[in-house]
Design a protein around this motif. Structure first.
Motif, mmCIF file in Angstrom:
data_model
loop_
_atom_site.group_PDB
_atom_site.id
_atom_site.type_symbol
_atom_site.label_atom_id
_atom_site.label_comp_id
_atom_site.label_asym_id
_atom_site.label_seq_id
_atom_site.Cartn_x
_atom_site.Cartn_y
_atom_site.Cartn_z
ATOM 1 N N ILE A 154 8.509 9.174 -27.677
ATOM 2 C CA ILE A 154 8.480 10.334 -28.422
ATOM 3 C C ILE A 154 7.348 11.389 -28.349
ATOM 4 O O ILE A 154 7.856 12.524 -28.179
ATOM 5 C CB ILE A 154 8.771 9.530 -29.879
ATOM 6 N N VAL A 155 6.107 10.947 -28.346
ATOM 7 C CA VAL A 155 5.030 11.791 -28.042
ATOM 8 C C VAL A 155 5.127 12.779 -26.988
ATOM 9 O O VAL A 155 4.969 13.941 -26.780
ATOM 10 C CB VAL A 155 3.734 10.990 -28.344
ATOM 11 N N ILE A 156 5.690 12.043 -25.934
ATOM 12 C CA ILE A 156 5.681 12.755 -24.539
ATOM 13 C C ILE A 156 6.792 13.757 -24.953
ATOM 14 O O ILE A 156 6.751 14.884 -24.438
ATOM 15 C CB ILE A 156 5.866 11.745 -23.204
ATOM 16 N N SER A 157 7.894 13.427 -25.230
ATOM 17 C CA SER A 157 9.255 14.395 -25.447
ATOM 18 C C SER A 157 8.758 15.706 -26.195
ATOM 19 O O SER A 157 8.918 16.520 -25.832
ATOM 20 C CB SER A 157 10.254 13.560 -26.021
ATOM 21 N N LEU A 158 8.141 15.341 -27.502
ATOM 22 C CA LEU A 158 7.743 16.301 -28.375
ATOM 23 C C LEU A 158 6.366 17.324 -27.710
ATOM 24 O O LEU A 158 6.794 18.573 -27.837
ATOM 25 C CB LEU A 158 7.048 15.487 -29.698
ATOM 26 N N ILE A 159 5.547 16.701 -27.140
ATOM 27 C CA ILE A 159 4.744 17.821 -26.684
ATOM 28 C C ILE A 159 5.128 18.490 -25.310
ATOM 29 O O ILE A 159 4.796 19.594 -25.116
ATOM 30 C CB ILE A 159 3.277 16.954 -26.357
ATOM 31 N N SER A 160 6.113 17.899 -24.586
ATOM 32 C CA SER A 160 6.757 18.605 -23.538
ATOM 33 C C SER A 160 7.748 19.673 -24.042
ATOM 34 O O SER A 160 7.550 20.801 -23.396
ATOM 35 C CB SER A 160 7.393 17.703 -22.619
ATOM 36 N N LEU A 161 8.282 19.371 -25.121
ATOM 37 C CA LEU A 161 9.511 20.231 -25.635
ATOM 38 C C LEU A 161 8.339 21.377 -26.420
ATOM 39 O O LEU A 161 8.777 22.685 -26.064
ATOM 40 C CB LEU A 161 10.264 19.912 -26.776
ATOM 41 N N GLY A 162 7.404 21.135 -26.863
ATOM 42 C CA GLY A 162 6.364 22.301 -27.360
ATOM 43 C C GLY A 162 6.003 23.005 -26.503
ATOM 44 O O GLY A 162 5.708 24.308 -26.820
ATOM 45 N N ASN A 163 5.375 22.361 -25.447
ATOM 46 C CA ASN A 163 5.018 23.198 -24.473
ATOM 47 C C ASN A 163 5.858 24.172 -23.562
ATOM 48 O O ASN A 163 5.756 25.492 -23.381
ATOM 49 C CB ASN A 163 4.240 22.312 -23.254
ATOM 50 N N VAL A 164 7.040 23.818 -23.608
ATOM 51 C CA VAL A 164 8.360 24.498 -22.901
ATOM 52 C C VAL A 164 8.511 25.667 -23.713
ATOM 53 O O VAL A 164 8.696 26.801 -23.477
ATOM 54 C CB VAL A 164 9.406 23.787 -22.590
ATOM 55 N N ILE A 165 8.545 25.470 -25.231
ATOM 56 C CA ILE A 165 8.733 26.625 -26.061
ATOM 57 C C ILE A 165 7.885 27.537 -26.105
ATOM 58 O O ILE A 165 8.201 28.885 -26.024
ATOM 59 C CB ILE A 165 9.235 25.889 -27.472
ATOM 60 N N THR A 166 6.579 27.102 -26.041
ATOM 61 C CA THR A 166 5.326 27.954 -26.170
ATOM 62 C C THR A 166 5.462 28.835 -24.909
ATOM 63 O O THR A 166 5.279 29.911 -25.014
ATOM 64 C CB THR A 166 4.082 27.139 -26.172
ATOM 65 N N ARG A 167 5.512 28.199 -23.751
ATOM 66 C CA ARG A 167 5.660 28.855 -22.420
ATOM 67 C C ARG A 167 6.754 30.001 -22.483
ATOM 68 O O ARG A 167 6.411 30.984 -21.886
ATOM 69 C CB ARG A 167 5.789 27.967 -21.285
ATOM 70 N N TYR A 168 7.965 29.744 -23.134
ATOM 71 C CA TYR A 168 8.917 30.533 -23.073
ATOM 72 C C TYR A 168 8.406 31.825 -24.142
ATOM 73 O O TYR A 168 9.013 33.052 -23.621
ATOM 74 C CB TYR A 168 10.120 29.927 -23.386
ATOM 75 N N LEU A 169 8.114 31.458 -24.842
ATOM 76 C CA LEU A 169 7.933 32.585 -26.166
ATOM 77 C C LEU A 169 6.493 33.522 -25.772
ATOM 78 O O LEU A 169 6.416 34.528 -26.249
ATOM 79 C CB LEU A 169 7.457 32.024 -27.430
ATOM 80 N N THR A 170 5.436 32.813 -25.310
ATOM 81 C CA THR A 170 4.177 33.391 -25.133
ATOM 82 C C THR A 170 3.998 33.675 -23.720
ATOM 83 O O THR A 170 2.770 34.497 -23.335
ATOM 84 C CB THR A 170 3.222 32.595 -25.791
ATOM 85 N N GLY A 171 4.444 32.790 -22.751
ATOM 86 C CA GLY A 171 4.109 33.008 -21.138
ATOM 87 C C GLY A 171 2.735 32.159 -20.935
ATOM 88 O O GLY A 171 2.611 31.929 -19.738
ATOM 89 N N GLY A 172 2.124 31.670 -21.938
ATOM 90 C CA GLY A 172 1.050 30.569 -21.933
ATOM 91 C C GLY A 172 1.539 29.080 -22.245
ATOM 92 O O GLY A 172 2.756 28.801 -22.831
ATOM 93 N N SER A 173 0.689 28.291 -21.900
ATOM 94 C CA SER A 173 1.181 26.883 -22.261
ATOM 95 C C SER A 173 -0.036 26.123 -22.806
ATOM 96 O O SER A 173 -1.267 26.522 -23.022
ATOM 97 C CB SER A 173 1.323 26.062 -20.971
ATOM 98 N N PHE A 174 0.214 25.144 -23.659
ATOM 99 C CA PHE A 174 -0.879 24.152 -24.300
ATOM 100 C C PHE A 174 -1.696 23.598 -22.883
ATOM 101 O O PHE A 174 -1.035 23.214 -21.751
ATOM 102 C CB PHE A 174 -0.124 23.118 -25.185
#
Length: 159
Positions: free
Chosen positions: A19-39
């Motif tokens: 669950i945690v892997i899925s959530l942080i990966s999804l959050g990273n994809v969304i962040t990268r899409y919106l801002t161009g950067g990643s966690f």
């Protein structure tokens, strides 16, 4: 599941890791899409949690007698020799898992003493490594349970 031996702590730990892997990966994809950067933490945590997931899943598979094993020889042997083969298989597994537990614990202790930090986030390295001896010790326990059940005839080699 009804009828299967249980390994509830490992199942919960594996599910939580997934669950945690899925959530942080999804959050990273969304962040990268919106801002161009990643966690910065996602790769380090994902790799760590994948190791936890692997060992927890292996422990559950051990308890449920789902690890790969060639059962041809076991089925072909007479009953009195089958127990000896099961004990030999268990001894080999105990040696390997015992070595992983021992050296994993030694490595985690050394990292704790040296106060090593992870390269990505600068967290104490032993936080990641301590799970290796803990989960391999859980696998040791599950191997003992599995061997006991196999010797009593509760688990048989079907394939």
């Amino acid at each position: 599941m009804k009828g299967f031996p249980d390994a509830r702590p490992e199942r919960w730990l594996g599910a939580l890791a997934l669950i945690v892997i899925s959530l942080i990966s999804l959050g990273n994809v969304i962040t990268r899409y919106l801002t161009g950067g990643s966690f910065s933490f996602t790769e380090e945590f994902s790799v760590f949690l994948l190791v936890v997931l692997t060992f927890a899943g292996a422990s559950v598979a051990l308890r449920r007698d789902r690890h790969i094993r060639i059962g041809f020889l076991e089925r072909a042997l007479p009953e009195r020799w089958r127990g000896a083969l099961i004990l030999f298989q268990a001894l080999c597994g105990l040696i390997v898992l015992g070595l992983i537990t021992w050296y994993g614990g030694k490595l985690a202790w050394q990292e704790y003493q040296w106060e090593s930090l992870s390269p990505g986030l600068g967290l104490p390295q032993w936080w990641y490594l301590v799970w290796l001896p803990i989960l391999s010790a859980a696998m040791l326990w599950r191997l003992v349970q599995q061997t006991r059940d196999r010797l009593k005839g509760k688990l048989t080699s079907d394939a």
